[in-house]
Write a protein that holds these residues in place. Sequence first.
Motif, PDB file in Angstrom:
ATOM      1  N   VAL A  45       0.838  -1.207   0.000  1.00 59.16           N
ATOM      2  CA  VAL A  45       0.000   0.000   0.000  1.00 59.16           C
ATOM      3  C   VAL A  45       0.870   1.252   0.000  1.00 59.16           C
ATOM      4  O   VAL A  45       0.556   2.237  -0.687  1.00 59.16           O
ATOM      5  N   THR A  46       1.972   1.236   0.747  1.00 65.03           N
ATOM      6  CA  THR A  46       2.879   2.384   0.761  1.00 65.03           C
ATOM      7  C   THR A  46       3.437   2.648  -0.627  1.00 65.03           C
ATOM      8  O   THR A  46       3.475   3.792  -1.092  1.00 65.03           O
ATOM      9  N   ALA A  47       3.875   1.581  -1.309  1.00 65.18           N
ATOM     10  CA  ALA A  47       4.413   1.741  -2.659  1.00 65.18           C
ATOM     11  C   ALA A  47       3.348   2.268  -3.619  1.00 65.18           C
ATOM     12  O   ALA A  47       3.623   3.105  -4.481  1.00 65.18           O
ATOM     13  N   PHE A  48       2.102   1.790  -3.459  1.00 63.48           N
ATOM     14  CA  PHE A  48       1.018   2.237  -4.340  1.00 63.48           C
ATOM     15  C   PHE A  48       0.678   3.706  -4.102  1.00 63.48           C
ATOM     16  O   PHE A  48       0.494   4.480  -5.051  1.00 63.48           O
ATOM     17  N   LEU A  49       0.589   4.106  -2.822  1.00 63.45           N
ATOM     18  CA  LEU A  49       0.185   5.473  -2.502  1.00 63.45           C
ATOM     19  C   LEU A  49       1.263   6.503  -2.829  1.00 63.45           C
ATOM     20  O   LEU A  49       0.955   7.619  -3.257  1.00 63.45           O
ATOM     21  N   THR A  50       2.517   6.124  -2.592  1.00 64.94           N
ATOM     22  CA  THR A  50       3.594   7.091  -2.781  1.00 64.94           C
ATOM     23  C   THR A  50       4.187   7.048  -4.174  1.00 64.94           C
ATOM     24  O   THR A  50       5.009   7.900  -4.524  1.00 64.94           O
ATOM     25  N   GLY A  51       3.830   6.048  -4.966  1.00 62.57           N
ATOM     26  CA  GLY A  51       4.371   5.949  -6.311  1.00 62.57           C
ATOM     27  C   GLY A  51       5.862   5.687  -6.336  1.00 62.57           C
ATOM     28  O   GLY A  51       6.554   6.059  -7.281  1.00 62.57           O
ATOM     29  N   GLY A  52       6.386   5.056  -5.264  1.00 62.81           N
ATOM     30  CA  GLY A  52       7.800   4.752  -5.216  1.00 62.81           C
ATOM     31  C   GLY A  52       8.653   5.869  -4.656  1.00 62.81           C
ATOM     32  O   GLY A  52       9.869   5.747  -4.575  1.00 62.81           O
ATOM     33  N   GLU A  53       8.045   7.002  -4.252  1.00 65.80           N
ATOM     34  CA  GLU A  53       8.825   8.093  -3.689  1.00 65.80           C
ATOM     35  C   GLU A  53       9.031   7.869  -2.206  1.00 65.80           C
ATOM     36  O   GLU A  53       8.272   7.189  -1.538  1.00 65.80           O
ATOM     37  N   THR A  54      10.073   8.500  -1.659  1.00 64.28           N
ATOM     38  CA  THR A  54      10.253   8.501  -0.215  1.00 64.28           C
ATOM     39  C   THR A  54       9.335   9.543   0.382  1.00 64.28           C
ATOM     40  O   THR A  54       9.007  10.547  -0.252  1.00 64.28           O
ATOM     41  N   ARG A  64      20.327  24.414  11.264  1.00 61.76           N
ATOM     42  CA  ARG A  64      19.990  24.299   9.838  1.00 61.76           C
ATOM     43  C   ARG A  64      18.892  23.262   9.661  1.00 61.76           C
ATOM     44  O   ARG A  64      18.995  22.142  10.165  1.00 61.76           O
ATOM     45  N   ILE A  65      17.846  23.626   8.937  1.00 58.93           N
ATOM     46  CA  ILE A  65      16.726  22.719   8.703  1.00 58.93           C
ATOM     47  C   ILE A  65      17.109  21.749   7.590  1.00 58.93           C
ATOM     48  O   ILE A  65      17.343  22.157   6.449  1.00 58.93           O
ATOM     49  N   LEU A  66      17.174  20.480   7.927  1.00 61.02           N
ATOM     50  CA  LEU A  66      17.523  19.459   6.952  1.00 61.02           C
ATOM     51  C   LEU A  66      16.304  18.939   6.220  1.00 61.02           C
ATOM     52  O   LEU A  66      16.352  18.698   5.015  1.00 61.02           O
ATOM     53  N   VAL A  67      15.222  18.750   6.939  1.00 64.63           N
ATOM     54  CA  VAL A  67      13.976  18.227   6.364  1.00 64.63           C
ATOM     55  C   VAL A  67      12.821  19.026   6.918  1.00 64.63           C
ATOM     56  O   VAL A  67      12.759  19.289   8.125  1.00 64.63           O
ATOM     57  N   ARG A  68      11.924  19.433   6.055  1.00 66.23           N
ATOM     58  CA  ARG A  68      10.730  20.156   6.494  1.00 66.23           C
ATOM     59  C   ARG A  68       9.556  19.628   5.689  1.00 66.23           C
ATOM     60  O   ARG A  68       9.399  19.941   4.505  1.00 66.23           O
ATOM     61  N   GLU A  69       8.759  18.772   6.303  1.00 67.38           N
ATOM     62  CA  GLU A  69       7.581  18.212   5.648  1.00 67.38           C
ATOM     63  C   GLU A  69       6.338  18.909   6.201  1.00 67.38           C
ATOM     64  O   GLU A  69       6.033  18.789   7.384  1.00 67.38           O
ATOM     65  N   VAL A  70       5.653  19.624   5.361  1.00 64.87           N
ATOM     66  CA  VAL A  70       4.404  20.275   5.747  1.00 64.87           C
ATOM     67  C   VAL A  70       3.270  19.374   5.281  1.00 64.87           C
ATOM     68  O   VAL A  70       3.110  19.135   4.078  1.00 64.87           O
ATOM     69  N   GLY A  71       2.497  18.843   6.249  1.00 64.31           N
ATOM     70  CA  GLY A  71       1.506  17.819   5.926  1.00 64.31           C
ATOM     71  C   GLY A  71       0.543  18.194   4.829  1.00 64.31           C
ATOM     72  O   GLY A  71       0.277  17.416   3.917  1.00 64.31           O
ATOM     73  N   GLY A  72       0.008  19.401   4.866  1.00 62.32           N
ATOM     74  CA  GLY A  72      -0.996  19.789   3.886  1.00 62.32           C
ATOM     75  C   GLY A  72      -0.446  20.048   2.504  1.00 62.32           C
ATOM     76  O   GLY A  72      -1.215  20.195   1.549  1.00 62.32           O
ATOM     77  N   GLU A  73       0.886  20.096   2.348  1.00 65.05           N
ATOM     78  CA  GLU A  73       1.480  20.398   1.051  1.00 65.05           C
ATOM     79  C   GLU A  73       1.988  19.153   0.338  1.00 65.05           C
ATOM     80  O   GLU A  73       2.415  19.234  -0.808  1.00 65.05           O
ATOM     81  N   ARG A  74       1.979  18.011   1.000  1.00 69.73           N
ATOM     82  CA  ARG A  74       2.465  16.804   0.372  1.00 69.73           C
ATOM     83  C   ARG A  74       1.403  16.216  -0.552  1.00 69.73           C
ATOM     84  O   ARG A  74       0.205  16.472  -0.389  1.00 69.73           O
ATOM     85  N   LEU A  80      -1.390  13.710  -2.011  1.00 66.71           N
ATOM     86  CA  LEU A  80      -2.424  13.042  -1.222  1.00 66.71           C
ATOM     87  C   LEU A  80      -1.996  11.641  -0.803  1.00 66.71           C
ATOM     88  O   LEU A  80      -2.186  11.241   0.347  1.00 66.71           O
ATOM     89  N   GLY A  81      -1.417  10.878  -1.722  1.00 63.98           N
ATOM     90  CA  GLY A  81      -1.009   9.523  -1.385  1.00 63.98           C
ATOM     91  C   GLY A  81       0.038   9.488  -0.295  1.00 63.98           C
ATOM     92  O   GLY A  81       0.004   8.636   0.604  1.00 63.98           O
ATOM     93  N   VAL A  82       0.994  10.421  -0.342  1.00 62.44           N
ATOM     94  CA  VAL A  82       2.031  10.490   0.681  1.00 62.44           C
ATOM     95  C   VAL A  82       1.429  10.893   2.019  1.00 62.44           C
ATOM     96  O   VAL A  82       1.816  10.388   3.078  1.00 62.44           O
ATOM     97  N   ARG A  83       0.461  11.805   1.987  1.00 62.54           N
ATOM     98  CA  ARG A  83      -0.210  12.203   3.224  1.00 62.54           C
ATOM     99  C   ARG A  83      -0.946  11.027   3.860  1.00 62.54           C
ATOM    100  O   ARG A  83      -0.919  10.843   5.078  1.00 62.54           O
TER     101      ARG A  83
END
Length: 416
Positions: free
Chosen positions: A223-232, A332-342, A344-347
């Motif tokens: 399901v993770t692979a399907f929703l994210t399309g292979g992206e991290t 220094r900000i290395l990673v910044r994931e904003v939930g509403g901007e990702r 839909l599948g990744v969210r």
Amino acid sequence: MRYLRAVLFQLHWLLGLGAGLVLAVAGVTGALLSYEDAIGEAFDADLIRVASHSEDRLAPDALLARFLAQRPDTVASLTIAAEPGTAAMVRLGRDSATGQRPPSLYLDPHDGTVRGAARTEEVFATIRRLHRWLLLPGDGKGWGRTLTGASLVALLVLLCTGLYLRWPKVMSLRIWLKPHLRQWGRPTYWSLHSVAGTWVLPVYIVIALSGLWWSYDGYREAVTAFLTGGETITRMADGKPPAGQEIKPPARKAMPEADRGTRPAGRKEEGLGSSGAPSLDTAWAAFRAADAGRFTRATLLLPAGFGGPVRIRSENRNGWRDDTRIEAATGRILVREVGGERPLGVRIAGNMLDVHSGRIFGVLGPPIFLVAALLMPLFLITGLLLYIGRRAAKARRRADSIMPAGPATPALGRRA
């Protein structure tokens, strides 16, 4: 067609009787867990609300130092609320002897005084183990996980067979959605069972498909692979993946944020604020600048091996969760994931617990899922009543078919 219907009918009631009790328990406990935060806040209101102080709230490092001066415990995470007058919370590490985690503690954000322990955590830890593993030995590695996973598969089959069995010859919203309760007995039981099942069918599909996420590792990976399309899921602050990182579905062998089960005894945890731990103040200042006041509460987590970045998970006013990783020394900000901007599948993949509880669908999601979960016992009860009534009717028909016929009744009448 009649033979197929008979087979599906037998399958439906067999699965209903077999998995009904597990699903009823999961429904009631799941309803409680979906409002765990609200219930906890209600019981701990006197500990959460802090009297106004003239001094400012302490920075994370000073707050942890004040706490550790009172209690030399291991701190796994520190949660800070954005609203003034709200206590901070420290989540403690597990006991090295038992593997159990003590209740979290509320701190006065102005002076670090321990106000008290969370009153409902241990109760909800037991409810969570009942919901996920039926309190059976082995927890996530025992038969409890197998039974709950099989019951979710059975729920999907029940939904499909139930929909087929009640498909009307004449399509009408009244037939589909309006229960008929005038005549109490089997017709009423059937109406409640079928009509209520139609109302909650979409919710149960979501609950079952998301619940399987914690039951089967292979299902979660697919399901993770399907929703994210292979992206991290993890990306850098500029939206690009970290340099040298392979683009592949994230490995999620461990349970997501909902997993608050036990850990094997004997493993010692190093905590925030302990000797050798990185400073949190620089990372906290960088997070506050990047967040721009959108968070309602933020949790600072222990860096991996004290050498990794500080991780801050925050909840936004819009209901989404953000994930930020910051270099402790430089800010220094290395990673910044904003939930509403990702995407839909990744969210969805990153917030499966919110899908399972209905929070991802907005304000109306949790109460709708709550009602649907509380209705689980209704289907077990009405299904049992229908089964018992059907068996009794068959017994009466069998008795009528073997009752002797003859002149006995008229003869008795003549003697009278």
